[in-house]
Design a protein around this motif. Structure first.
Motif, mmCIF file in Angstrom:
data_model
loop_
_atom_site.group_PDB
_atom_site.id
_atom_site.type_symbol
_atom_site.label_atom_id
_atom_site.label_comp_id
_atom_site.label_asym_id
_atom_site.label_seq_id
_atom_site.Cartn_x
_atom_site.Cartn_y
_atom_site.Cartn_z
ATOM 1 N N TYR A 1 1.071 -1.220 0.057
ATOM 2 C CA TYR A 1 -0.017 0.017 0.019
ATOM 3 C C TYR A 1 0.999 1.117 -0.027
ATOM 4 N N ASN A 2 2.152 1.129 0.855
ATOM 5 C CA ASN A 2 2.746 2.431 0.787
ATOM 6 C C ASN A 2 3.423 2.821 -0.441
ATOM 7 N N SER A 3 3.708 1.606 -1.096
ATOM 8 C CA SER A 3 4.485 2.013 -2.349
ATOM 9 C C SER A 3 3.744 2.225 -3.426
ATOM 10 N N ILE A 4 2.416 1.910 -3.464
ATOM 11 C CA ILE A 4 1.562 2.176 -4.649
ATOM 12 C C ILE A 4 0.462 2.916 -4.280
ATOM 13 N N SER A 5 0.368 3.422 -3.362
ATOM 14 C CA SER A 5 -0.939 4.388 -2.841
ATOM 15 C C SER A 5 -1.119 5.699 -3.845
ATOM 16 N N ASP A 6 -0.075 6.214 -4.237
ATOM 17 C CA ASP A 6 0.115 7.222 -4.891
ATOM 18 C C ASP A 6 -0.037 7.180 -6.360
ATOM 19 N N ASN A 7 0.079 6.080 -6.849
ATOM 20 C CA ASN A 7 -0.225 5.710 -8.312
ATOM 21 C C ASN A 7 -1.586 6.099 -8.764
ATOM 22 N N ARG A 8 -1.947 6.902 -9.803
ATOM 23 C CA ARG A 8 -3.188 7.470 -10.186
ATOM 24 C C ARG A 8 -4.033 6.299 -10.290
ATOM 25 N N TRP A 9 -3.960 5.045 -10.727
ATOM 26 C CA TRP A 9 -4.671 4.025 -11.245
ATOM 27 C C TRP A 9 -4.971 3.620 -9.726
ATOM 28 N N VAL A 10 -4.353 3.329 -8.824
ATOM 29 C CA VAL A 10 -4.423 2.615 -7.546
ATOM 30 C C VAL A 10 -5.418 3.811 -6.887
ATOM 31 N N LYS A 11 -4.967 4.880 -6.869
ATOM 32 C CA LYS A 11 -5.873 5.967 -6.215
ATOM 33 C C LYS A 11 -7.179 5.917 -6.880
ATOM 34 N N SER A 12 -7.414 5.997 -8.226
ATOM 35 C CA SER A 12 -8.851 6.001 -8.629
ATOM 36 C C SER A 12 -9.619 4.787 -8.067
ATOM 37 N N ALA A 13 -8.848 3.753 -7.931
ATOM 38 C CA ALA A 13 -9.539 2.359 -7.548
ATOM 39 C C ALA A 13 -10.138 2.675 -6.140
ATOM 40 N N LEU A 14 -9.032 3.180 -5.373
ATOM 41 C CA LEU A 14 -9.310 3.308 -3.656
ATOM 42 C C LEU A 14 -10.401 4.288 -3.525
ATOM 43 N N SER A 15 -10.292 5.173 -4.181
ATOM 44 C CA SER A 15 -11.460 6.322 -4.294
ATOM 45 C C SER A 15 -12.911 5.541 -4.230
ATOM 46 N N VAL A 16 -13.048 5.085 -5.483
ATOM 47 C CA VAL A 16 -14.543 4.371 -5.634
ATOM 48 C C VAL A 16 -14.556 3.365 -4.486
ATOM 49 N N MET A 17 -13.724 2.611 -3.976
ATOM 50 C CA MET A 17 -13.749 1.655 -3.098
ATOM 51 C C MET A 17 -14.229 2.402 -1.568
ATOM 52 N N SER A 18 -13.740 3.536 -1.609
ATOM 53 C CA SER A 18 -13.853 4.317 -0.210
ATOM 54 C C SER A 18 -15.405 4.609 -0.136
ATOM 55 N N GLY A 19 -16.023 5.027 -1.439
ATOM 56 C CA GLY A 19 -17.469 5.227 -1.498
ATOM 57 C C GLY A 19 -18.420 3.921 -1.048
ATOM 58 N N VAL A 20 -17.888 2.931 -1.835
ATOM 59 C CA VAL A 20 -18.363 1.833 -1.526
ATOM 60 C C VAL A 20 -18.556 1.261 -0.007
ATOM 61 N N ILE A 21 -17.294 1.409 0.677
ATOM 62 C CA ILE A 21 -17.259 1.056 2.183
ATOM 63 C C ILE A 21 -18.255 1.952 3.041
ATOM 64 N N SER A 22 -18.272 3.396 2.358
ATOM 65 C CA SER A 22 -19.142 4.141 3.171
ATOM 66 C C SER A 22 -20.827 3.820 3.005
ATOM 67 N N GLY A 23 -21.042 3.273 1.876
ATOM 68 C CA GLY A 23 -22.278 2.939 1.561
ATOM 69 C C GLY A 23 -22.582 1.585 2.240
ATOM 70 N N VAL A 24 -21.548 0.607 2.171
ATOM 71 C CA VAL A 24 -21.746 -0.530 3.000
ATOM 72 C C VAL A 24 -22.146 -0.204 4.677
ATOM 73 N N LEU A 25 -21.231 0.637 4.948
ATOM 74 C CA LEU A 25 -21.518 0.871 6.680
ATOM 75 C C LEU A 25 -22.725 1.579 6.844
ATOM 76 N N ILE A 26 -23.196 2.683 6.122
ATOM 77 C CA ILE A 26 -24.635 3.283 6.290
ATOM 78 C C ILE A 26 -25.493 2.327 6.289
ATOM 79 N N VAL A 27 -25.557 1.072 5.478
ATOM 80 C CA VAL A 27 -26.544 -0.177 5.192
ATOM 81 C C VAL A 27 -26.390 -0.558 6.700
ATOM 82 N N THR A 28 -25.172 -1.171 7.023
ATOM 83 C CA THR A 28 -24.824 -1.867 8.131
ATOM 84 C C THR A 28 -25.501 -1.311 9.257
ATOM 85 N N THR A 29 -25.256 0.136 9.362
ATOM 86 C CA THR A 29 -25.680 1.106 10.720
ATOM 87 C C THR A 29 -27.183 0.891 10.899
#
Lengths: 188, 200
Positions: free
Chosen positions: B115-143
């Motif tokens: 993570y530390n070596s590739i998290s600044d990569n633009r492709w990884v960043k874009s993937a993580l950005s959508v994933m962060s939305g997904v996990i927020s959505g999962v959390l709201i449903v879980t709540t």
């Protein structure tokens, strides 16, 4: 001393994480992000998404991740030990009493208060995660919307609420969508 | 009491059958290959120890799960701890705890370096950005699901606790651990002073 701090922080996270899986989230946010600044909110969200795709509970994943970041592998080991000290001791005592056929009613009463309160706290963690991921930390300002995250958010709510897709599937789909979005940005 | 103890004692003779090494590898295997944590792992544990190896009775397994859920901390580690303790005493306990956190330690520390070596990569960043939305959505449903399941018993009391802890957590700087402690004390106080039937 960093090892002691790591131990103490994860000791508390382990001690207070009542109520399963996500109960550790508000504690990790409060201690690791807000108080000690060992992770940024973005890093914490990445950690939570990634730990849905790897084996192991979030709290242990966080202990290892943060421990490694702050103090290398020894840090990971110390944070993990800290995280399990209270749960393991408490569970052993409860198990010892249970195998002798006794019950502890005070814990049942405590849990009746804890369970709903923890839901409220998970709600707080959810709010800050939404704020950080979708609003780029700009406290609900619409001009700072992160549209990629918003797309993931909508997809997750739609499919997860209807139990159509599992968390692992949703996160994998999120990763693929992210790569497609970037490909569109780069090539079009 | 007598009746309850008998099968336990009988079973404990059988328990000597499992070696510490075998215990270690069974728990290690389960913790390495079960994704998603928490509730997904319980049926796997139960399959392995109750049905495949016949080391623990069904009733005991359900008691183990109950304790694992009522204690703080990760349920998998708690359940593994109890299984290890039940089967091989204190030695078994330590082996089980070690086996249940080892896969995590190895996989996540490697993940950190990746993570530390590739998290600044633009492709990884874009993937993580959508994933962060997904996990927020999962959390709201879980709540929301958690809110619903908390309303089944003592709905008024539960709503009160949820709203107060949410507001205190959101609006004040009070340490989350302190809020948790207080809610435990409130639970103890209210359910000791009032009869369950008086609490709505």
């Amino acid at each position: 001393m960093i090892y002691l701090e790591l131990f103490w922080v994860f000791f508390q996270i382990g001690a207070f994480a009542f109520g399963g899986g996500y109960a550790a989230l508000p504690l990790i946010e409060s201690y690791v992000v807000d108080q000690y600044g060992w992770l940024s909110m973005t890093e914490m969200i990445d950690l939570v998404s990634l730990s849905q795709m790897t084996p192991g509970p979030i709290a242990i994943n966080a202990a290892t991740f943060v421990g490694t970041k702050v103090a290398g592998i020894p840090g990971a080991i110390i944070a993990t030990i800290g995280n399990v000290v209270v749960p393991v001791s408490l569970v052993s005592i409860l198990g010892y009493l249970l195998f002798q056929g006794r019950k502890i009613s005070i814990l049942d009463k405590a849990l009746k208060g804890l369970k709903p309160a923890v839901v409220g706290l998970i709600g707080v963690a959810t709010v800050s995660m939404i704020n950080s991921s979708i609003f780029n930390d700009q406290i609900w300002q619409l001009e700072n919307l992160n549209y990629s995250a918003l797309l993931g958010f909508v997809i997750a709510i739609f499919f997860y609420a209807r139990k159509k897709l599992s968390v692992i599937q949703l996160i994998s789909i999120g990763a693929i969508i992210g790569i497609i979005i970037e490909a569109i940005r780069v090539y079009i | 009491m007598e009746k309850q103890n008998k099968p336990v004692n009988k079973a404990s003779i059988e328990y000597k059958n499992i070696s510490l090494i075998k215990l270690f590898f069974i728990i290690l295997k389960i913790n390495t290959f079960t994704f998603g944590g928490g509730y997904t792992i319980i049926p796997v544990l139960s399959d392995e120890f109750v049905f495949n190896h016949k080391l623990i009775s069904k009733e005991e397994m359900s008691e183990i799960v109950t304790i694992a859920q009522s204690a703080p901390g990760p349920m998998v580690v708690n359940a593994s701890t109890l299984i290890g303790y039940r089967l091989r005493g204190v030695k078994g306990l330590f082996i089980a705890v070690f086996a249940s956190v080892l896969p995590c330690l190895i996989i996540i520390s490697i993940l950190y370096y990746v993570y530390n070596s590739i998290s600044d990569n633009r492709w990884v960043k874009s993937a993580l950005s959508v994933m962060s939305g997904v996990i927020s959505g999962v959390l709201i449903v879980t709540t929301f699901n958690m809110i619903k399941s908390n309303l089944k018993e003592y709905p008024i009391f539960s709503i009160g606790m949820m709203v107060v802890s949410f507001l205190v957590g959101l609006l004040t700087n009070i340490n989350t651990g302190i809020i948790v402690l207080f809610s435990a004390l409130i639970g103890i106080a209210i359910f000791s002073l009032l009869k369950s039937s008086q609490i709505k």
